[in-house]
Design a protein around this motif. Structure first.
Motif, PDB file in Angstrom:
ATOM      1  N   HIS A 243       0.825  -1.207   0.000  1.00 34.42           N
ATOM      2  CA  HIS A 243       0.000   0.000   0.000  1.00 34.42           C
ATOM      3  C   HIS A 243       0.861   1.260   0.000  1.00 34.42           C
ATOM      4  CE1 HIS A 243      -3.370  -2.703   0.858  1.00 34.42           C
ATOM      5  NE2 HIS A 243      -4.137  -1.718   0.435  1.00 34.42           N
TER       6      HIS A 243
ATOM      7  N   TYR B 112       2.162   1.801  -3.432  1.00 39.31           N
ATOM      8  CA  TYR B 112       1.104   2.381  -4.271  1.00 39.31           C
ATOM      9  C   TYR B 112       0.975   3.876  -4.029  1.00 39.31           C
ATOM     10  CZ  TYR B 112      -1.051  -1.611  -6.590  1.00 39.31           C
ATOM     11  OH  TYR B 112      -1.294  -2.668  -7.425  1.00 39.31           O
TER      12      TYR B 112
ATOM     13  N   SER C 225      -9.386   1.564   4.841  1.00 40.93           N
ATOM     14  CA  SER C 225      -9.610   0.963   3.521  1.00 40.93           C
ATOM     15  C   SER C 225      -8.996   1.851   2.448  1.00 40.93           C
ATOM     16  CB  SER C 225     -11.114   0.844   3.276  1.00 40.93           C
ATOM     17  OG  SER C 225     -11.387   0.722   1.892  1.00 40.93           O
ATOM     18  N   GLY C 226      -8.609   1.233   1.333  1.00 37.35           N
ATOM     19  CA  GLY C 226      -8.107   1.991   0.181  1.00 37.35           C
ATOM     20  C   GLY C 226      -9.111   3.025  -0.290  1.00 37.35           C
TER      21      GLY C 226
ATOM     22  N   PHE D 131      -5.643   8.528  -4.591  1.00 33.83           N
ATOM     23  CA  PHE D 131      -6.410   7.853  -5.638  1.00 33.83           C
ATOM     24  C   PHE D 131      -7.560   8.758  -6.077  1.00 33.83           C
ATOM     25  CE2 PHE D 131      -9.698   4.974  -7.255  1.00 33.83           C
ATOM     26  CZ  PHE D 131      -8.971   4.292  -8.213  1.00 33.83           C
ATOM     27  N   ARG D 132      -8.222   9.400  -5.096  1.00 30.92           N
ATOM     28  CA  ARG D 132      -9.309  10.343  -5.446  1.00 30.92           C
ATOM     29  C   ARG D 132      -8.755  11.514  -6.250  1.00 30.92           C
ATOM     30  NH1 ARG D 132     -12.624   6.649  -5.211  1.00 30.92           N
ATOM     31  NH2 ARG D 132     -12.996   5.791  -3.154  1.00 30.92           N
TER      32      ARG D 132
ATOM     33  N   ARG E  74      -8.581  -1.153 -11.972  1.00 31.19           N
ATOM     34  CA  ARG E  74      -9.834  -1.402 -11.237  1.00 31.19           C
ATOM     35  C   ARG E  74     -10.237  -2.872 -11.353  1.00 31.19           C
ATOM     36  NH1 ARG E  74     -12.354   3.307  -9.553  1.00 31.19           N
ATOM     37  NH2 ARG E  74     -12.103   5.159 -10.821  1.00 31.19           N
TER      38      ARG E  74
ATOM     39  N   HIS F 254      -7.940  -5.050  -9.297  1.00 36.44           N
ATOM     40  CA  HIS F 254      -8.213  -4.824  -7.877  1.00 36.44           C
ATOM     41  C   HIS F 254      -9.476  -5.580  -7.463  1.00 36.44           C
ATOM     42  CE1 HIS F 254     -10.095  -2.436  -4.553  1.00 36.44           C
ATOM     43  NE2 HIS F 254      -8.896  -2.578  -4.035  1.00 36.44           N
TER      44      HIS F 254
ATOM     45  N   MET G 114      -8.788  -9.223  -7.251  1.00 36.40           N
ATOM     46  CA  MET G 114      -8.000  -9.516  -6.039  1.00 36.40           C
ATOM     47  C   MET G 114      -8.926  -9.517  -4.817  1.00 36.40           C
ATOM     48  SD  MET G 114      -4.788  -7.331  -4.567  1.00 36.40           S
ATOM     49  CE  MET G 114      -5.618  -5.759  -4.644  1.00 36.40           C
ATOM     50  N   VAL G 115      -9.845  -8.557  -4.782  1.00 39.71           N
ATOM     51  CA  VAL G 115     -10.784  -8.473  -3.657  1.00 39.71           C
ATOM     52  C   VAL G 115     -11.669  -9.726  -3.644  1.00 39.71           C
ATOM     53  CG1 VAL G 115     -12.750  -7.180  -2.730  1.00 39.71           C
ATOM     54  CG2 VAL G 115     -10.741  -5.949  -3.582  1.00 39.71           C
TER      55      VAL G 115
ATOM     56  N   GLY H 139     -16.618  -4.566   2.607  1.00 35.71           N
ATOM     57  CA  GLY H 139     -15.278  -3.987   2.775  1.00 35.71           C
ATOM     58  C   GLY H 139     -15.050  -3.509   4.197  1.00 35.71           C
TER      59      GLY H 139
ATOM     60  N   GLY I  23     -14.049  -0.584   4.591  1.00 39.30           N
ATOM     61  CA  GLY I  23     -14.499   0.802   4.475  1.00 39.30           C
ATOM     62  C   GLY I  23     -16.007   0.843   4.624  1.00 39.30           C
TER      63      GLY I  23
ATOM     64  N   SER J 215     -18.295   0.212   2.095  1.00 42.32           N
ATOM     65  CA  SER J 215     -19.071  -0.319   0.980  1.00 42.32           C
ATOM     66  C   SER J 215     -19.399  -1.797   1.124  1.00 42.32           C
ATOM     67  CB  SER J 215     -18.293  -0.110  -0.322  1.00 42.32           C
ATOM     68  OG  SER J 215     -17.409  -1.184  -0.520  1.00 42.32           O
TER      69      SER J 215
ATOM     70  N   TYR K 166     -19.686  -3.196  -4.908  1.00 45.76           N
ATOM     71  CA  TYR K 166     -19.468  -1.753  -5.152  1.00 45.76           C
ATOM     72  C   TYR K 166     -18.354  -1.560  -6.191  1.00 45.76           C
ATOM     73  CZ  TYR K 166     -16.807   2.537  -4.583  1.00 45.76           C
ATOM     74  OH  TYR K 166     -16.060   3.659  -4.842  1.00 45.76           O
TER      75      TYR K 166
HETATM   76  C1  HEM Z   1      -6.196  -7.950   0.022  1.00 45.83           C
HETATM   77  C2  HEM Z   1      -6.126  -6.825  -0.621  1.00 45.83           C
HETATM   78  C3  HEM Z   1      -7.250  -5.852  -0.731  1.00 45.83           C
HETATM   79  C4  HEM Z   1      -8.555  -5.986  -0.397  1.00 45.83           C
HETATM   80  C5  HEM Z   1      -9.272  -7.187   0.209  1.00 45.83           C
HETATM   81  C6  HEM Z   1      -9.199  -4.725  -0.730  1.00 45.83           C
HETATM   82  C7  HEM Z   1     -10.532  -4.461  -0.531  1.00 45.83           C
HETATM   83  C8  HEM Z   1     -11.181  -3.323  -0.930  1.00 45.83           C
HETATM   84  C9  HEM Z   1     -12.587  -3.101  -0.811  1.00 45.83           C
HETATM   85  C10 HEM Z   1     -13.599  -4.094  -0.280  1.00 45.83           C
HETATM   86  C11 HEM Z   1     -12.847  -1.850  -1.285  1.00 45.83           C
HETATM   87  C12 HEM Z   1     -14.208  -1.145  -1.353  1.00 45.83           C
HETATM   88  C13 HEM Z   1     -14.313  -0.107  -0.287  1.00 45.83           C
HETATM   89  C14 HEM Z   1     -14.524  -0.719   1.087  1.00 45.83           C
HETATM   90  O1  HEM Z   1     -15.664  -1.000   1.435  1.00 45.83           O
HETATM   91  O2  HEM Z   1     -13.526  -0.925   1.794  1.00 45.83           O
HETATM   92  C15 HEM Z   1     -11.596  -1.283  -1.714  1.00 45.83           C
HETATM   93  C16 HEM Z   1     -11.432  -0.039  -2.264  1.00 45.83           C
HETATM   94  C17 HEM Z   1     -10.240   0.475  -2.673  1.00 45.83           C
HETATM   95  N1  HEM Z   1      -9.006  -0.118  -2.562  1.00 45.83           N
HETATM   96 FE1  HEM Z   1      -8.641  -1.989  -1.968  1.00 45.83          FE
HETATM   97  N2  HEM Z   1      -8.279  -3.875  -1.280  1.00 45.83           N
HETATM   98  C18 HEM Z   1      -7.071  -4.515  -1.290  1.00 45.83           C
HETATM   99  C19 HEM Z   1      -5.871  -4.009  -1.749  1.00 45.83           C
HETATM  100  C20 HEM Z   1      -5.699  -2.723  -2.226  1.00 45.83           C
HETATM  101  C21 HEM Z   1      -4.440  -2.161  -2.648  1.00 45.83           C
HETATM  102  C22 HEM Z   1      -3.081  -2.859  -2.659  1.00 45.83           C
HETATM  103  C23 HEM Z   1      -4.687  -0.886  -3.011  1.00 45.83           C
HETATM  104  C24 HEM Z   1      -3.647   0.079  -3.491  1.00 45.83           C
HETATM  105  C25 HEM Z   1      -3.638   1.332  -3.142  1.00 45.83           C
HETATM  106  C26 HEM Z   1      -6.095  -0.630  -2.851  1.00 45.83           C
HETATM  107  C27 HEM Z   1      -6.734   0.545  -3.131  1.00 45.83           C
HETATM  108  C28 HEM Z   1      -8.086   0.740  -3.083  1.00 45.83           C
HETATM  109  C29 HEM Z   1      -8.746   1.946  -3.558  1.00 45.83           C
HETATM  110  C30 HEM Z   1      -8.067   3.134  -4.212  1.00 45.83           C
HETATM  111  C31 HEM Z   1     -10.095   1.761  -3.325  1.00 45.83           C
HETATM  112  C32 HEM Z   1     -11.226   2.734  -3.712  1.00 45.83           C
HETATM  113  C33 HEM Z   1     -11.763   2.300  -5.081  1.00 45.83           C
HETATM  114  C34 HEM Z   1     -12.991   3.082  -5.530  1.00 45.83           C
HETATM  115  O3  HEM Z   1     -13.689   3.703  -4.719  1.00 45.83           O
HETATM  116  O4  HEM Z   1     -13.277   3.061  -6.767  1.00 45.83           O
HETATM  117  N3  HEM Z   1      -6.670  -1.786  -2.373  1.00 45.83           N
HETATM  118  N4  HEM Z   1     -10.585  -2.201  -1.494  1.00 45.83           N
END
Ligand code: HEM
Length: 264
Positions: free
Chosen positions: A40, A43, A109-110, A116-117, A219, A222, A225-226, A235, A237, A239, A244
């Motif tokens: 992270h 990134y 959460s990411g 990114f925003r 996207r 990602h 991977m999720v 999530g 976060g 969502s 989502y």
């Molecule tokens: C095991 C790895 C990961 C999982 C399970 C994961 C899970 C999630 C989930 C579920 C969300 C939706 C928002 C929420 O409810 O949390 C999210 C959003 C996001 N994650 Fe990850 N994530 C992972 C790795 C990463 C990595 C390595 C990055 C790099 C920066 C990242 C960046 C983001 C970003 C930028 C969003 C917002 C996307 C949007 O709103 O369009 N994530 N992630």
């Protein structure tokens, strides 16, 4: 720099390696949490560099330096390839390995990545809600506020095309830069002309398509991977998780550049 100062100046002091290595602070003793933090952080560093370069692309377009803008865009695209490829590394972490520390992430959460925003804002996808998530007076809020009222990359590109002699409709040139970028038949006519008659600027268009496709590719990787790591779980976060994320997949940043393909 004096001789003494230059002798004290090293790889480590220039790059702040000691400080850098202090920044990974796991909340558990689980082996895989370090990987999760490092990925992270890497990134975020690349997001920083991408924003730096995207600002440069917009500046070069403002200065009518289309070729230089294209060169800088290629750098952004190369970074984007690395960002997409890096997903492979985190995918070596199994669902059970992730579960060993996932509950320690609490609501982090990411989704809360302001950089990114910021990239989304530069590409024309802006929302007040994304800004208001960050407290008044924070770096993130100030950065997003500044980008909220600033022209997007697409705006910089349309103004550039106008100065290159193309008949971009005035309404497009004075559009509300906080509003989503909508497809425009008039702009599409111009772009078709560019593709047919202007090899130099059509290359620039192709690099913008690469950028748009690259973000969509990230996207997609990602969300996959999720899905393979947490499946249908919500999530950390706000969502519903993968559901989502899937909803964000098919939204091109520059719709006109995709629309014209059928007419070429
Ligand atoms: C095991 C790895 C990961 C999982 C399970 C994961 C899970 C999630 C989930 C579920 C969300 C939706 C928002 C929420 O409810 O949390 C999210 C959003 C996001 N994650 Fe990850 N994530 C992972 C790795 C990463 C990595 C390595 C990055 C790099 C920066 C990242 C960046 C983001 C970003 C930028 C969003 C917002 C996307 C949007 O709103 O369009 N994530 N992630």
């Amino acid at each position: 720099m004096s001789e003494r100062e230059s002798a004290a100046f090293t790889y480590g002091s220039y790059l702040k390696v000691d400080e850098l290595l202090q920044l990974q602070q796991p909340r558990s003793d689980e082996h895989d949490e370090i990987l999760f933090i490092v990925i992270h952080q890497v990134y975020e560093l690349w997001f920083r560099e991408m924003l730096h370069e995207l600002d440069r692309v917009m500046e070069l377009l403002r200065q009518d330096m289309g070729d230089r803008a294209q060169h800088t865009l290629k750098r952004v695209l190369t970074i984007l390839k690395v960002l997409v490829a890096q997903v492979d590394i985190l995918e070596t972490m199994t669902p059970l390995e992730f579960l060993t520390f996932r509950n320690r992430l609490a609501a982090a959460s990411g989704f809360q990545s302001d950089q990114f925003r910021q990239i989304e804002f530069v590409l024309g996808s802006k929302s007040r809600a994304s800004i208001e998530r960050f407290g008044e007076g924070t770096r993130a809020r100030a950065a997003l506020d500044a980008r909220w009222g600033a022209p997007t990359l697409w705006d910089a590109f349309l103004h550039y095309l106008r100065r290159e002699g193309y008949d971009i409709p005035p309404a497009q040139l004075s559009r509300d830069v906080t509003a989503p970028i909508e497809a425009s038949l008039e702009v599409q006519e111009v772009l078709i002309d560019v593709y047919r008659n202007d090899p130099r600027n059509s290359e620039l268009c192709e690099r913008l398509v690469d950028l748009d496709e690259g973000i969509q590719e990230w996207r997609y990787r990602h969300v996959k991977m999720v899905e393979r790591t947490i499946g249908r779980k919500p999530g950390t976060g706000v969502s519903a998780g993968a559901e989502y994320l899937r909803s964000t997949l098919a939204r091109p940043a520059f719709p006109d550049l995709w629309e014209i393909r059928a007419s070429l």
